[in-house]
Motif scaffolding. Structure first.
Motif, mmCIF file in Angstrom:
data_model
loop_
_atom_site.group_PDB
_atom_site.id
_atom_site.type_symbol
_atom_site.label_atom_id
_atom_site.label_comp_id
_atom_site.label_asym_id
_atom_site.label_seq_id
_atom_site.Cartn_x
_atom_site.Cartn_y
_atom_site.Cartn_z
ATOM 1 N N PRO A 19 -7.038 14.324 3.403
ATOM 2 C CA PRO A 19 -5.611 14.251 3.089
ATOM 3 C C PRO A 19 -5.381 13.896 1.620
ATOM 4 O O PRO A 19 -6.242 13.285 0.978
ATOM 5 N N ARG A 20 -4.215 14.287 1.097
ATOM 6 C CA ARG A 20 -3.798 13.748 -0.201
ATOM 7 C C ARG A 20 -3.355 12.312 0.035
ATOM 8 O O ARG A 20 -3.042 11.931 1.153
ATOM 9 N N THR A 21 -3.278 11.537 -1.025
ATOM 10 C CA THR A 21 -2.781 10.175 -0.851
ATOM 11 C C THR A 21 -1.315 10.216 -0.425
ATOM 12 O O THR A 21 -0.564 11.076 -0.891
ATOM 13 N N GLU A 22 -0.921 9.279 0.467
ATOM 14 C CA GLU A 22 0.473 9.287 0.919
ATOM 15 C C GLU A 22 1.405 8.928 -0.228
ATOM 16 O O GLU A 22 2.586 9.208 -0.184
ATOM 17 N N ARG A 42 -5.082 9.212 -6.174
ATOM 18 C CA ARG A 42 -5.184 7.782 -6.453
ATOM 19 C C ARG A 42 -4.696 7.034 -5.206
ATOM 20 O O ARG A 42 -3.503 6.950 -4.932
ATOM 21 N N ALA A 43 -5.658 6.533 -4.447
ATOM 22 C CA ALA A 43 -5.343 5.968 -3.137
ATOM 23 C C ALA A 43 -4.460 4.735 -3.261
ATOM 24 O O ALA A 43 -4.544 3.990 -4.232
ATOM 25 N N SER A 44 -3.613 4.527 -2.255
ATOM 26 C CA SER A 44 -2.725 3.367 -2.227
ATOM 27 C C SER A 44 -3.174 2.405 -1.128
ATOM 28 O O SER A 44 -4.081 2.704 -0.358
ATOM 29 N N ARG A 45 -2.493 1.264 -1.061
ATOM 30 C CA ARG A 45 -2.785 0.285 -0.007
ATOM 31 C C ARG A 45 -2.635 0.906 1.367
ATOM 32 O O ARG A 45 -3.366 0.603 2.290
ATOM 33 N N LYS A 46 -1.637 1.768 1.490
ATOM 34 C CA LYS A 46 -1.357 2.366 2.787
ATOM 35 C C LYS A 46 -2.472 3.317 3.203
ATOM 36 O O LYS A 46 -2.817 3.403 4.381
ATOM 37 N N ASP A 47 -3.018 4.058 2.224
ATOM 38 C CA ASP A 47 -4.164 4.926 2.533
ATOM 39 C C ASP A 47 -5.301 4.085 3.077
ATOM 40 O O ASP A 47 -5.979 4.459 4.031
ATOM 41 N N PHE A 48 -5.506 2.924 2.448
ATOM 42 C CA PHE A 48 -6.571 2.033 2.903
ATOM 43 C C PHE A 48 -6.281 1.567 4.328
ATOM 44 O O PHE A 48 -7.148 1.561 5.194
ATOM 45 N N PRO A 214 -8.457 -6.261 -3.922
ATOM 46 C CA PRO A 214 -7.851 -7.380 -3.190
ATOM 47 C C PRO A 214 -7.485 -7.001 -1.753
ATOM 48 O O PRO A 214 -7.661 -7.796 -0.830
ATOM 49 N N GLU A 215 -6.990 -5.770 -1.569
ATOM 50 C CA GLU A 215 -6.624 -5.331 -0.223
ATOM 51 C C GLU A 215 -7.863 -5.223 0.660
ATOM 52 O O GLU A 215 -7.822 -5.534 1.845
ATOM 53 N N ARG B 306 -0.779 -9.642 4.695
ATOM 54 C CA ARG B 306 -2.089 -9.137 5.113
ATOM 55 C C ARG B 306 -1.920 -8.176 6.275
ATOM 56 O O ARG B 306 -1.249 -8.501 7.244
ATOM 57 N N TYR B 307 -2.570 -7.026 6.197
ATOM 58 C CA TYR B 307 -2.587 -6.145 7.350
ATOM 59 C C TYR B 307 -3.339 -6.847 8.472
ATOM 60 O O TYR B 307 -4.353 -7.492 8.228
ATOM 61 N N GLN B 308 -2.814 -6.738 9.688
ATOM 62 C CA GLN B 308 -3.313 -7.553 10.786
ATOM 63 C C GLN B 308 -4.328 -6.821 11.658
ATOM 64 O O GLN B 308 -4.466 -5.611 11.593
#
Lengths: 279, 316
Positions: A19-22, A42-48, A214-215, B306-308
């Motif tokens: 997928p492309r990054t959201e 460029r992946a985001s927190r949500k992709d992670f 950090p994520e 934090r994601y849970q």
């Protein structure tokens, strides 16, 4: 032969798909001399977050699969990679590598190395323990679960494989972050996608370390973290965040890991069983 | 039946029944238009504060459900605990609107939620297929009400509907309404088996005319359950019915709503189609089992950053 030159858009690798990054953001990848090579996601927190969700789903079945199958699949990755080595050499060279050929050969060798360990590390790290009661007491390693992995920053294929393979052969699923020179990482995902690695067991994100590390350490559904870094502040921050849910943390120097079964052990839990002995 | 302390205060149950609507009374649904409009509700941007409020609101709208052959007294009790106190340690979250169980478990559930505002809903009328004589199906409703159910979720006979025996559907809903007495009646259309939006719209119109207090999309037992477009069709039916008769009818999408993001999209849709008046658990419910934990995880995520992980939440 076609004369069309088709520049490739490098996407993420999540759940066996590309997928492309959201977030819709891109990273411009430039070669050693500054020439434009490609656009990457460029992946985001949500992709992670999404990657961890699929990783968690995939973890159970992969942990339960036989050692034989895991070994076969790692060997298969090496086979497919060997068949495409010229593509990897070209990409690595374009990104400024001076020893691309050795890099690809080293990655293949590492995969075969860990494939061999698939049914041996258990015997090495298990033990029968002497106890002062009528019990048969033994300890065996079991996969930790979902691992977030930060690959070395040098962009070498060996570096990526050296962190991926021990986590994979140990029965864990993982989300890998690569940053900097990332072309070969996503091409390597194409190798994984055609090597019978179950979808979601290995996920690869390309992005910025400051933003995502950090994520990687914070997420409560990640059981362990492997960080290749020479930055003491980064390491400390990661350890503090990881403490929240007692993640197993492995801090390594920012270069390819040397082959060793102890890297497998880093992502294993030791289960001890007390079995009553009959009279 | 005594009203429980702090219970949802329904208006006095309306037994008003409207004449049988013919198929021509229901408008034809523009499939493409409905699907496009439903898609647009997914593109709203919710800022953090709104999101937290909406997530907490969604928890109070839950009909926490277990409808399995394996349901035991212990499992139902545990689920009732979860409905009353979804997030132990944070009393600002919940309680859920109701627990939804099979008739045999109603007695257990009633005891378990005693003294709390949580209602007990029972599925009845030969859930999920509805393939039984009306007499036995009505007996089941009376049994569940007798056990103390506050709400009855009935299924319509989809087979008869598809055969064109529309009046039979109208009659069975009206008969169930009568059998319910003071209990509230939710009518499950099982939209996945009605196959077209036109059928869904007509079935909604008929159920409301026959006295439904709520209309509900699905049993959760067939592959195609609640979707945004099908819920939109039903919301529009409710809106038209309200304009025509002045009577408010509730909506309950059920089945397939398993994550918080989707739940928020439903809330956005209800707000934009019916208005804020419907945004309470008196008029809108989610029928779900796995949605609860995802909502709780998102609430914790908003609080902690934090994601849970499911490891830190009770599995009911």
């Amino acid at each position: 032969m076609s004369n069309l030159s088709i520049p490739k858009t490098y996407k993420l690798f999540i759940g066996g798909k590309f997928p492309r990054t959201e977030s819709g953001r891109i990273l411009e990848i430039r070669g050693a001399k500054g020439a434009f090579l490609a656009n990457a996601s460029r992946a985001s927190r949500k992709d992670f977050r999404n990657a961890v969700v699929v990783s968690r789903k995939a973890a159970g079945a992969w942990a339960k699969s036989t050692a034989y199958l895991k070994g076969q699949i790692l060997y298969r990755i090496a086979e497919v990679l060997a068949g495409r080595s010229s593509q990897f050499e070209a990409e690595l060279t374009a990104q400024g590598s001076s020893n691309a050929e050795a890099d690809v050969a080293g990655a293949i060798a590492l995969l075969v190395h860990y494939a061999g360990w698939s049914d041996k590390y258990q015997a090495l790290f298990s033990s029968v323990n002497p106890v002062a009661s009528p019990h048969f007491n033994f300890s065996v390693p079991e996969p930790t679960g979902v691992v977030s992995t930060v690959a070395p920053a040098d962009g070498s294929l060996t570096g990526l494989v050296s962190v991926m393979a021990p986590v994979l052969v140990g029965g864990n699923s993982q989300v890998i972050l690569t940053s900097g020179k990332i072309l070969s990482a996503i091409s390597f995902a194409e190798v994984l996608a055609t090597s019978d690695v179950p979808a979601g067991v290995v996920n690869i994100l390309t992005g910025m370390r400051d933003e995502l590390v950090p994520e990687f350490a914070k997420h409560m559904d990640v059981n362990a973290l492997l960080l290749c870094s020479d930055d003491d502040a980064e390491k400390k921050a990661v350890e503090l965040e990881a403490a929240e849910n007692l993640k197993r943390v492995s801090l390594q120097a920012d270069k390819a890991l040397s082959p060793s079964p102890y890297h497998i052990l880093d992502f294993q839990e030791i289960k001890t069983t007390w079995h009553p002995v009959g009279v | 039946m005594l009203l429980k302390e702090g219970a949802i205060r329904f208006p006095v149950v309306s037994n008003e029944v409207f004449p049988f609507p013919t198929r021509r009374d229901s408008p034809v649904i523009d499939q493409v238009g409905v699907e496009e409009r439903a898609q647009r509700f997914c593109a709203r941007s919710l800022k953090k504060e709104t999101k937290v409020t909406a997530l907490k609101l969604a928890v109070t709208m839950l009909d926490v459900t277990t409808l399995e052959g394996a349901d035991s007294v212990g499992k139902v009790r545990q689920m009732c605990q979860k409905a009353m106190r979804p997030l132990p340690g944070d009393p600002s979250v919940g309680p859920a609107a109701a627990v939804c169980v099979y008739p045999r478990m109603v007695g257990t559930a009633v005891k378990a939620v005693q003294g709390s505002p949580v209602q007990v809903a029972a599925v009845a009328t030969q859930f999920p297929s509805g393939q039984m004589r009306l007499k036995e199906r009505l007996d089941e409703v009376r049994y569940a009400v007798g056990e103390g159910a506050d709400e009855i979720d009935m299924v319509i006979s989809r087979g008869q509907f598809l055969q064109g025996e529309y009046r039979a559907i109208y009659d069975e809903v009206a008969a169930c309404k009568e059998a319910c007495g003071k209990a509230h009646l939710k009518v499950i259309l099982e939209t996945g088996e009605l196959t077209t939006y036109d059928n869904v719209r007509y079935a909604s119109d008929m159920a409301m005319a026959a006295g439904a207090d709520f209309i509900k999309t699905s049993t959760g037992k067939v592959p195609i359950a609640a979707t945004l477009p099908v819920t939109l069709v039903m919301l529009q039916a409710i809106e038209d019915f309200y304009e025509r008769t002045g009577r408010m009818v509730g909506m309950k999408p059920a089945g397939g709503i398993s994550n918080a993001k989707l739940a928020l999209q439903y809330l956005v849709m209800v707000r934009e189609v019916l208005g804020a008046k419907w945004l309470t658990n008196q008029w809108f419910r989610f029928g779900a089992s796995s949605l609860t934990n995802d909502l709780l995880m998102q609430i914790r995520k908003q609080e902690t950053g934090r994601y849970q992980s499911g490891d830190y939440f009770t599995q009911d």
